[in-house]
Scaffold this motif. Structure first.
Motif, PDB file in Angstrom:
ATOM      1  N   CYS A  61       0.831  -1.209   0.000  1.00 43.62           N
ATOM      2  CA  CYS A  61       0.000   0.000   0.000  1.00 43.62           C
ATOM      3  C   CYS A  61       0.862   1.253   0.000  1.00 43.62           C
ATOM      4  O   CYS A  61       0.722   2.126  -0.862  1.00 43.62           O
ATOM      5  N   THR A  62       1.782   1.348   0.952  1.00 40.30           N
ATOM      6  CA  THR A  62       2.582   2.571   1.070  1.00 40.30           C
ATOM      7  C   THR A  62       3.563   2.716  -0.084  1.00 40.30           C
ATOM      8  O   THR A  62       3.819   3.824  -0.556  1.00 40.30           O
ATOM      9  N   THR A  64       3.084   1.792  -3.139  1.00 41.45           N
ATOM     10  CA  THR A  64       2.306   2.274  -4.280  1.00 41.45           C
ATOM     11  C   THR A  64       1.986   3.756  -4.147  1.00 41.45           C
ATOM     12  O   THR A  64       2.165   4.536  -5.087  1.00 41.45           O
ATOM     13  N   LEU A  65       1.499   4.160  -2.987  1.00 38.20           N
ATOM     14  CA  LEU A  65       1.083   5.554  -2.804  1.00 38.20           C
ATOM     15  C   LEU A  65       2.276   6.503  -2.842  1.00 38.20           C
ATOM     16  O   LEU A  65       2.209   7.570  -3.470  1.00 38.20           O
ATOM     17  N   HIS A  66       3.363   6.158  -2.159  1.00 40.39           N
ATOM     18  CA  HIS A  66       4.557   7.006  -2.199  1.00 40.39           C
ATOM     19  C   HIS A  66       5.116   7.093  -3.616  1.00 40.39           C
ATOM     20  O   HIS A  66       5.510   8.168  -4.084  1.00 40.39           O
ATOM     21  N   GLN A  69       2.924   9.276  -5.845  1.00 41.68           N
ATOM     22  CA  GLN A  69       3.062  10.687  -5.499  1.00 41.68           C
ATOM     23  C   GLN A  69       4.404  11.244  -5.980  1.00 41.68           C
ATOM     24  O   GLN A  69       4.491  12.404  -6.412  1.00 41.68           O
ATOM     25  N   THR A 350       3.906  -0.063  -9.952  1.00 44.50           N
ATOM     26  CA  THR A 350       2.688   0.719  -9.733  1.00 44.50           C
ATOM     27  C   THR A 350       2.201   1.301 -11.052  1.00 44.50           C
ATOM     28  O   THR A 350       2.998   1.776 -11.855  1.00 44.50           O
ATOM     29  N   LYS A 464     -12.411   8.676  -6.606  1.00 40.24           N
ATOM     30  CA  LYS A 464     -11.030   8.962  -6.216  1.00 40.24           C
ATOM     31  C   LYS A 464     -10.089   8.075  -7.027  1.00 40.24           C
ATOM     32  O   LYS A 464     -10.450   6.984  -7.480  1.00 40.24           O
ATOM     33  N   TYR A 466      -7.335   5.446  -7.936  1.00 43.74           N
ATOM     34  CA  TYR A 466      -6.745   4.253  -7.331  1.00 43.74           C
ATOM     35  C   TYR A 466      -5.636   3.738  -8.234  1.00 43.74           C
ATOM     36  O   TYR A 466      -5.547   4.093  -9.417  1.00 43.74           O
ATOM     37  N   TYR A 467      -4.774   2.897  -7.680  1.00 45.71           N
ATOM     38  CA  TYR A 467      -3.612   2.394  -8.407  1.00 45.71           C
ATOM     39  C   TYR A 467      -3.620   0.872  -8.432  1.00 45.71           C
ATOM     40  O   TYR A 467      -4.058   0.219  -7.488  1.00 45.71           O
ATOM     41  N   TYR A 469      -1.282  -2.654  -8.826  1.00 49.74           N
ATOM     42  CA  TYR A 469       0.038  -3.080  -8.380  1.00 49.74           C
ATOM     43  C   TYR A 469       0.345  -4.443  -8.982  1.00 49.74           C
ATOM     44  O   TYR A 469      -0.499  -5.346  -8.975  1.00 49.74           O
ATOM     45  N   ASN A 605      -4.616  -1.585  -2.903  1.00 52.48           N
ATOM     46  CA  ASN A 605      -5.003  -0.291  -3.460  1.00 52.48           C
ATOM     47  C   ASN A 605      -6.132  -0.364  -4.470  1.00 52.48           C
ATOM     48  O   ASN A 605      -6.736   0.665  -4.793  1.00 52.48           O
TER      49      ASN A 605
END
Length: 638
Positions: A61-62, A64-66, A69, A350, A464, A466-467, A469, A605
């Motif tokens: 999760c982190t 992918t999000l990091h 971004q 990602t 929203k 989403y990604y 993986y 995600n």
């Protein structure tokens, strides 16, 4: 009590330990299993008799999000739209956790190795170094790099690399998405080298969860990374046991009911890692929870894939693991066998997936399935042609009304309407903006089923991003693993092992040998398997693993005989999605493990399910009814 190495007097610190020092285990405390862990950890553990503190702050999760971004920030920077420097893409809670502990870390000579750097490892290193200076301390902060491999992956794609999915076996080109960021898993060798060169704190990005313990063990015991496979494999499993902090001390434990007293403050673990690779797990004193064969076995079974546990430094065979309670809250772990590391390491990619939204309708009482069907027919009609552009349009009725319900809340269920699409704007001016999807659901309120009720917070119905993986393998020879020592203005290259081996994608899978006839266990009572069986489950992208264990030897014969692959398929019931299931056994902890391939609807995600991390697969299966021998029930339930 001192650590026996204050001010650098321990021989292991200097790479030339004496025979007596070499026999002393290194004591490693596990401070974090993720960004949601408690912030007191490092400060509390630094007050104990420990040599090193390790922690894991990352997940798929982190990552992918990091990663996403970071790509967005770079795009805005190139377009001149990034008006101010964004927040660092490292774990935002880490410094709050570390800063109060720094004086103890320096005065007691404790080493720290963590992967909180995420996608901004260098920046977090500078932030930590500034805090060290602000406090007037002299700790040396190093960092590890090389885990970000986006350019490497793109180059190999152009060269024809198929990047086969570890979960589905499909090729990357069949995935349907374009990678925007890629990060691979590093091992502990870089951490060991940083410590050997005088680092006190080592900041890493995506090193494997257990890698900090591997690095500490390699440094402390001076293992040869090209041949001491049993020892390094033992450190890998030691790291796995403490990588999730309080999990091994009673968190997520099937026997949790007996730990209610003190559950508000479960202890963090401390592992003694011996020179032969065995370890002993204890917990922080004067805290809740426990360390028992049950809690340690439960954590061993978490997020494994089969009898082989792969790391970048070594491969550990865990079929022969044995756990022994040496005293209250102390479990010795032996029997891990080491093999050379794989020629590859895991890489996560990602990609932008699209947009998703959800709407919740609450229904109550009788005829719940019919009421849910009523709502679904109406919402699908309202969506019209927009349905054609949805990649996911899912209705799930969650909960049930018990007979003669004691209050209205327990009789109320959640009908969740979940959508995903690559484009936020749909046909006929339809959209995932509000109003849009929100109106497909809302418009039917007054023609709804009896009791149709909406929640009072509609923010989830706004689309929203989403990604997606994707997990594959990358040759270790393509990874530029490096250690940066800023106080020396020096960068060290970390080579892969010289003895790497190619392993097949699928691990050994087998049914039990010499199954015992179930009738031989005597009279039975039908009830939830979890009355006598503990379980633990987790995720690796879309794969789910689930391991079952029991407390007594005759229960083990029953467990291994009843839990076949076909039995698991039957117990999964509507949850079985047709994927391959792999099975193996760990007799030393009386456990049977299953890997459910591609079970979780992609991953955290992008999943459309409640169980985003696979943690509830095991609890679902423990609730399934089987015929349990009465003599097992007479001993008491979990």
């Amino acid at each position: 009590m001192t650590n026996g190495h204050t001010n650098g007097t321990n021989g292991a610190k200097n790479g030339s330990s004496s025979a007596s020092e070499a026999k002393r285990p290194v004591r490693i405390a596990g401070a974090s299993g993720g960004f949601s862990d408690r912030q007191r950890a490092i400060s509390s553990l630094a007050k104990l008799d420990v040599d090193a503190i390790v922690g894991d702050w990352l997940s798929e999760c982190t990552m992918t999000l990091h990663g996403a971004q970071k790509v967005d920030n770079e795009k805005l920077r190139m377009e001149g739209k990034l008006l101010e420097e964004p927040a660092g893409l490292f774990d935002p809670t880490f410094l709050e956790n570390l800063a109060p502990a720094l004086p103890d870390i320096e005065s007691k000579g404790i080493k720290v190795a963590v992967n909180a750097g995420a996608c901004d490892t260098q920046l977090l290193t500078w932030v930590v170094a500034e805090e060290v200076e602000r406090q007037g301390l002299s700790l040396k902060v190093a960092y590890v790099e090389g885990d970000e491999v986006t350019d490497t992956v793109n180059r190999l794609i152009k060269q024809g690399d198929k990047f086969v999915s570890l979960m589905t076996g499909e090729n990357l080109e069949d995935w349907g998405y374009t990678p925007i960021f890629a990060q691979c898993y590093l091992g502990g060798a870089g951490i060991a080298e940083a410590l050997k060169n005088g680092a006190d704190i080592v900041i890493c990005g995506r090193v494997a969860d257990a890698a900090p313990s591997v690095g500490v063990g390699m440094w402390w015991h001076g293992w040869n990374r090209d041949k001491d496979w049993d020892e390094i494999a033992g450190s890998l499993i030691c790291g796995h046991l403490i990588e999730c902090a309080a999990y091994v001390c009673g968190g997520y434990f099937s026997g949790f009911k007996r730990l209610m007293e003190g559950c508000h403050n479960l202890g963090f673990p401390v592992a003694s890692l011996y020179a032969d690779g065995s370890c002993a797990i204890e917990k922080e004193p004067n805290t809740g929870g426990e360390v028992s064969v049950g809690t340690v076995a439960s954590q061993l079974l978490y997020e494994i894939q089969g009898p082989l546990y792969f790391g970048s430094d070594v491969t550990a065979n865990i079929e022969g693991v044995v756990m022994t309670e040496e005293g209250k809250d102390r479990v010795r772990v032996t029997g891990v066998k080491g093999l050379p590391p794989p020629i590859t390491t895991k890489v996560g990619m990602t990609a932008f997936g699209g947009y998703q939204a959800e709407f919740h309708v609450y229904i109550c009482g009788l005829d719940l399935e019919a009421k849910a069907e009523w709502v679904e027919r109406q919402v699908r009609y309202s969506a019209g042609d927009a349905v054609k552009e949805l990649s996911c349009f899912k209705f799930s009725l969650n909960g049930y009304c018990p007979d003669n319900p004691r209050n209205q809340d327990v009789a109320t269920c959640d009908l969740r309407i979940f959508v995903q699409t690559k484009n936020k704007k749909l046909v006929d001016k339809s959209t995932l903006d509000v109003p849009g999807f929100n109106r497909w659901c809302m418009d039917n309120g007054l023609q709804g089923c009896p009791g149709w009720t909406l929640g009072n917070d509609q923010r989830q119905s706004e689309g929203k991003v989403y990604y997606e993986y994707y997990v594959s393998l990358l040759p270790q020879t393509e990874v530029h693993h490096r250690v940066v020592l800023p106080w020396l203005n020096k960068t060290l290259d970390i080579r892969p092992s010289t003895e790497m081996v190619e392993y097949p994608r699928d691990q050994p899978s087998y049914e039990t040998s010499n199954a015992v006839p179930l009738k031989s266990f005597g009279p039975t009572t039908r009830g939830p398997m979890g009355w006598v069986v503990g379980c633990r489950s987790g995720d690796k992208a879309s794969d789910a693993n689930v391991g079952f264990y029991v407390r007594n030897d005759d229960e083990w014969d029953w467990l291994r005989s009843i839990l076949t692959i076909d039995k698991i398929k039957l117990m999964l019931d509507e949850e079985y999605v047709g994927g391959k299931i792999e099975r193996f056994e760990i007799p030393g902890i009386r456990a049977v493990h299953f890997l459910l391939r591609d079970h979780l609807d992609r991953g955290f995600n992008s999943t459309s399910t409640y169980d985003t991390l696979g943690k509830n697969v095991g609890e679902y299966l423990r609730a399934k009814w089987v015929d349990i021998p009465n003599r097992f029930l007479a001993r008491g339930r979990f």
